[in-house]
Design an enzyme around this catalytic site. Structure first.
Site, PDB file in Angstrom:
ATOM      1  NE  ARG A   1     -10.818 -50.517  24.846  1.00 52.30           N
ATOM      2  CZ  ARG A   1     -11.342 -49.840  23.820  1.00 52.30           C
ATOM      3  NH1 ARG A   1     -11.298 -48.520  23.778  1.00 52.30           N
ATOM      4  NH2 ARG A   1     -11.938 -50.479  22.822  1.00 52.30           N
ATOM      5  CG  ASP A   2     -14.970 -48.325  23.669  1.00 46.74           C
ATOM      6  OD1 ASP A   2     -15.036 -47.137  23.973  1.00 46.74           O
ATOM      7  OD2 ASP A   2     -15.043 -48.739  22.494  1.00 46.74           O
TER       8      ASP A   2
ATOM      9  CG  HIS B   1     -15.843 -51.359  18.256  1.00 46.41           C
ATOM     10  ND1 HIS B   1     -15.239 -51.908  19.376  1.00 46.41           N
ATOM     11  CD2 HIS B   1     -15.974 -50.043  18.534  1.00 46.41           C
ATOM     12  CE1 HIS B   1     -15.018 -50.972  20.278  1.00 46.41           C
ATOM     13  NE2 HIS B   1     -15.454 -49.823  19.785  1.00 46.41           N
TER      14      HIS B   1
ATOM     15  CG  HIS C   1     -18.867 -46.324  19.792  1.00 48.65           C
ATOM     16  ND1 HIS C   1     -18.670 -46.091  21.136  1.00 48.65           N
ATOM     17  CD2 HIS C   1     -17.775 -46.997  19.374  1.00 48.65           C
ATOM     18  CE1 HIS C   1     -17.487 -46.591  21.499  1.00 48.65           C
ATOM     19  NE2 HIS C   1     -16.919 -47.154  20.449  1.00 48.65           N
TER      20      HIS C   1
ATOM     21  CB  CYS D   1     -13.148 -42.665  21.686  1.00 53.60           C
ATOM     22  SG  CYS D   1     -11.398 -42.331  21.471  1.00 53.60           S
TER      23      CYS D   1
ATOM     24  CG  ASN E   1     -18.604 -49.801  22.876  1.00 50.98           C
ATOM     25  OD1 ASN E   1     -18.062 -49.220  23.803  1.00 50.98           O
ATOM     26  ND2 ASN E   1     -17.982 -50.088  21.759  1.00 50.98           N
TER      27      ASN E   1
HETATM   28  P1  HMG Z   1       3.178 -40.122  23.264  1.00 54.45           P
HETATM   29  O1  HMG Z   1       3.210 -38.932  24.207  1.00 54.45           O
HETATM   30  O2  HMG Z   1       3.202 -39.837  21.803  1.00 54.45           O
HETATM   31  O3  HMG Z   1       4.351 -41.143  23.606  1.00 54.45           O
HETATM   32  O4  HMG Z   1       1.898 -40.969  23.631  1.00 54.45           O
HETATM   33  P2  HMG Z   1       5.912 -40.974  23.513  1.00 54.45           P
HETATM   34  O5  HMG Z   1       6.414 -42.255  22.980  1.00 54.45           O
HETATM   35  O6  HMG Z   1       6.277 -39.697  22.830  1.00 54.45           O
HETATM   36  O7  HMG Z   1       6.362 -40.871  25.063  1.00 54.45           O
HETATM   37  C1  HMG Z   1       6.031 -39.733  25.873  1.00 54.45           C
HETATM   38  C2  HMG Z   1       5.892 -40.182  27.318  1.00 54.45           C
HETATM   39  O8  HMG Z   1       4.797 -41.104  27.413  1.00 54.45           O
HETATM   40  C3  HMG Z   1       7.110 -40.936  27.867  1.00 54.45           C
HETATM   41  O9  HMG Z   1       7.167 -40.660  29.273  1.00 54.45           O
HETATM   42  C4  HMG Z   1       6.727 -42.371  27.685  1.00 54.45           C
HETATM   43  O10 HMG Z   1       7.377 -43.247  28.591  1.00 54.45           O
HETATM   44  C5  HMG Z   1       5.243 -42.328  27.971  1.00 54.45           C
HETATM   45  P3  HMG Z   1       8.148 -39.520  29.877  1.00 54.45           P
HETATM   46  O11 HMG Z   1       9.510 -39.955  29.393  1.00 54.45           O
HETATM   47  O12 HMG Z   1       7.707 -38.226  29.254  1.00 54.45           O
HETATM   48  O13 HMG Z   1       7.919 -39.635  31.328  1.00 54.45           O
HETATM   49  N1  HMG Z   1       4.514 -43.428  27.315  1.00 54.45           N
HETATM   50  C6  HMG Z   1       3.635 -44.239  27.925  1.00 54.45           C
HETATM   51  N2  HMG Z   1       3.209 -44.303  29.191  1.00 54.45           N
HETATM   52  C7  HMG Z   1       2.304 -45.292  29.468  1.00 54.45           C
HETATM   53  N3  HMG Z   1       1.828 -46.157  28.562  1.00 54.45           N
HETATM   54  C8  HMG Z   1       2.257 -46.107  27.286  1.00 54.45           C
HETATM   55  C9  HMG Z   1       3.186 -45.119  26.932  1.00 54.45           C
HETATM   56  N4  HMG Z   1       3.794 -44.787  25.766  1.00 54.45           N
HETATM   57  C10 HMG Z   1       4.600 -43.755  26.018  1.00 54.45           C
HETATM   58  N5  HMG Z   1       1.778 -46.976  26.397  1.00 54.45           N
HETATM   59  C11 HMG Z   1       0.347 -42.792  23.568  1.00 54.45           C
HETATM   60  C12 HMG Z   1       1.501 -42.058  22.846  1.00 54.45           C
HETATM   61  C13 HMG Z   1      -0.251 -43.771  22.610  1.00 54.45           C
HETATM   62  C14 HMG Z   1       0.883 -43.493  24.771  1.00 54.45           C
HETATM   63  C15 HMG Z   1      -0.696 -41.729  23.991  1.00 54.45           C
HETATM   64  O14 HMG Z   1      -1.063 -40.981  22.868  1.00 54.45           O
HETATM   65  C16 HMG Z   1      -1.914 -42.311  24.642  1.00 54.45           C
HETATM   66  O15 HMG Z   1      -1.849 -42.868  25.713  1.00 54.45           O
HETATM   67  N6  HMG Z   1      -3.113 -42.164  23.998  1.00 54.45           N
HETATM   68  C17 HMG Z   1      -4.361 -42.679  24.516  1.00 54.45           C
HETATM   69  C18 HMG Z   1      -5.016 -43.515  23.456  1.00 54.45           C
HETATM   70  C19 HMG Z   1      -6.296 -44.137  23.953  1.00 54.45           C
HETATM   71  O16 HMG Z   1      -6.301 -44.854  24.913  1.00 54.45           O
HETATM   72  N7  HMG Z   1      -7.427 -43.852  23.247  1.00 54.45           N
HETATM   73  C20 HMG Z   1      -8.683 -44.454  23.550  1.00 54.45           C
HETATM   74  C21 HMG Z   1      -8.735 -45.900  23.118  1.00 54.45           C
HETATM   75  S1  HMG Z   1      -8.939 -46.127  21.370  1.00 54.45           S
HETATM   76  C22 HMG Z   1     -10.646 -46.234  21.143  1.00 54.45           C
HETATM   77  O17 HMG Z   1     -11.401 -45.974  22.041  1.00 54.45           O
HETATM   78  C23 HMG Z   1     -11.174 -46.747  19.823  1.00 54.45           C
HETATM   79  C24 HMG Z   1     -11.651 -48.197  19.889  1.00 54.45           C
HETATM   80  O18 HMG Z   1     -12.634 -48.382  20.890  1.00 54.45           O
HETATM   81  C25 HMG Z   1     -12.259 -48.617  18.555  1.00 54.45           C
HETATM   82  C26 HMG Z   1     -13.273 -47.589  18.062  1.00 54.45           C
HETATM   83  O19 HMG Z   1     -14.290 -47.336  18.701  1.00 54.45           O
HETATM   84  O20 HMG Z   1     -12.966 -47.061  17.002  1.00 54.45           O
HETATM   85  C27 HMG Z   1     -10.483 -49.124  20.156  1.00 54.45           C
HETATM   86 MG    MG Z   2     -14.784 -47.898  20.666  1.00 50.31          MG
END
Ligand code: HMG
Ligand code: MG
Length: 308
Positions: A11-12, A210, A212, A243, A252
């Site tokens: 994932r990450d 966690h 990086h 990210c 990581n």
């Molecule tokens: P949004 O655009 O605000 O969602 O996205 P919405 O509710 O306004 O909906 C808009 C459209 O998105 C709609 O589709 C929904 O159905 C669709 P449309 O009607 O326009 O066709 N939708 C989705 N589709 C698939 N999966 C979903 C989903 N939700 C709504 N879950 C959302 C909000 C969170 C989905 C978006 O901002 C997103 O996907 N962001 C990506 C976040 C991400 O993956 N970031 C990286 C991981 S976090 C990280 O790395 C940190 C971590 O490692 C810890 C650290 O290191 O700190 C964990």
């Molecule tokens: Mg991370």
């Protein structure tokens, strides 16, 4: 086990890579990591494929890996997790019997907006819906705190805010809080200071690190947190990771490097380092750059007396 490593490479690790590994390669990656002894593996994220194209294959990866476990081709005690940001993601994730949903909250408004397109309060409203669904389906929740040691947009983060976000994730029912140095800003002094604050209100068994490696501190930070009683660490094979919404963030802490460090300290991780190094050698030529892990490249030293 003295310490548990949560493998986040699928994932990450992959979410920020240019190379789009096919589903079957990801499945093989999970199998190899399982065979190397990892028992907690994050398989992917139910996020929008337009936002993070690398995670679009998550449902297929999850389906295939869980089938292998049902067929006992990988150990049955493996525990799989997926990132779930909202109800839409949860509805998809519930189609497979995954053991754990991971929520991810931010300490700063800027990062929350960039990462999940909503304010911190809005994100907790969304998480509440996921928490309700998880409770109904008996699925444990893990909570990530992002940018706990620094934000790419706002800089230093208040330690009180880290504790507040941790508390809010616990209030949702999270069994564990993974404290994320998303942009690799922390050094061991920061780790000590933030974990000291957290440990005043949260027991060590509920906390994970966690880290990086952007500034080369991830191993030192892992050790510092270990000295403070933290026993769960998120690591990634090869040190892959980053990210997409944290510009410049590196991978990581590498699973190989962390496993080697703990092995050298006599701390049990349950990991077969040789198999991990094999996995690194299998994965490296499939990526478009050398992997970051140090131990992954060279493995461990031959034992005394192995060479005449
Ligand atoms: P949004 O655009 O605000 O969602 O996205 P919405 O509710 O306004 O909906 C808009 C459209 O998105 C709609 O589709 C929904 O159905 C669709 P449309 O009607 O326009 O066709 N939708 C989705 N589709 C698939 N999966 C979903 C989903 N939700 C709504 N879950 C959302 C909000 C969170 C989905 C978006 O901002 C997103 O996907 N962001 C990506 C976040 C991400 O993956 N970031 C990286 C991981 S976090 C990280 O790395 C940190 C971590 O490692 C810890 C650290 O290191 O700190 C964990
Ligand atoms: Mg991370």
């Amino acid at each position: 086990m003295n310490v548990t490593l949560v493998e986040v490479g699928l994932r990450d690790g992959l979410q920020n890579e240019k190379t789009m590994l096919p589903v079957d390669t990801r499945v093989e990656m999970a199998v190899r990591l399982a065979n190397a002894g990892l028992r907690r593996i994050e398989l992917g994220a139910y996020v929008h494929p337009k936002w993070v194209p690398q995670m679009a294959q998550t449902p297929e990866v999850v389906e295939k890996v869980l089938k292998l476990r049902r067929e006992r081709k990988i150990p049955k005690e493996l525990w799989f997790s997926v990132l779930v940001p909202n109800e839409t993601g949860m509805t998809e994730a519930l189609k497979q019997p995954v053991e754990e949903f991971a929520l991810f909250a931010s300490c700063t408004e800027s990062f929350s907006k960039k990462n999940i397109n909503c304010t911190i309060d809005e994100s907790f409203n969304r998480f509440q819906v996921v928490a309700n669904g998880a409770a109904k389906n008996n699925i444990p929740l893990r909570g990530y705190i992002s940018v706990a040691f620094g934000c790419p947009f706002e800089g230093k983060v208040s330690e009180d805010q880290v504790v507040k976000i941790a508390q809010r994730l616990l209030d949702l029912g999270s069994f564990e809080i993974s404290v994320g140095d998303t942009i690799g800003a922390a050094s061991p002094g920061d780790v000590r200071s933030v974990f000291e604050k957290l440990l005043k209100v949260i027991p060590a068994e509920k906390l994970a690190g966690h880290f990086h490696d952007t500034r080369g501190q991830s191993l030192a930070n892992t050790l510092e947190a270990y000295k403070m009683g933290i026993r769960v660490f998120d690591t990634s094979i090869g040190g892959l990771g980053g990210c997409p919404y944290a510009p410049g963030a590196a991978g990581n802490a590498s699973t190989e490097d962390v496993a080697y460090m703990f092995e050298g300290m006599g701390v049990k991780t349950g990991i077969d380092l040789d198999q991990l190094v094999e996995t690194n050698k299998w994965l490296a030529p499939q990526m478009d750059h050398p992997l970051y892990s140090k131990v992954g490249k060279v493995g461990r030293l031959k034992p005394l007396g192995a060479v005449n």
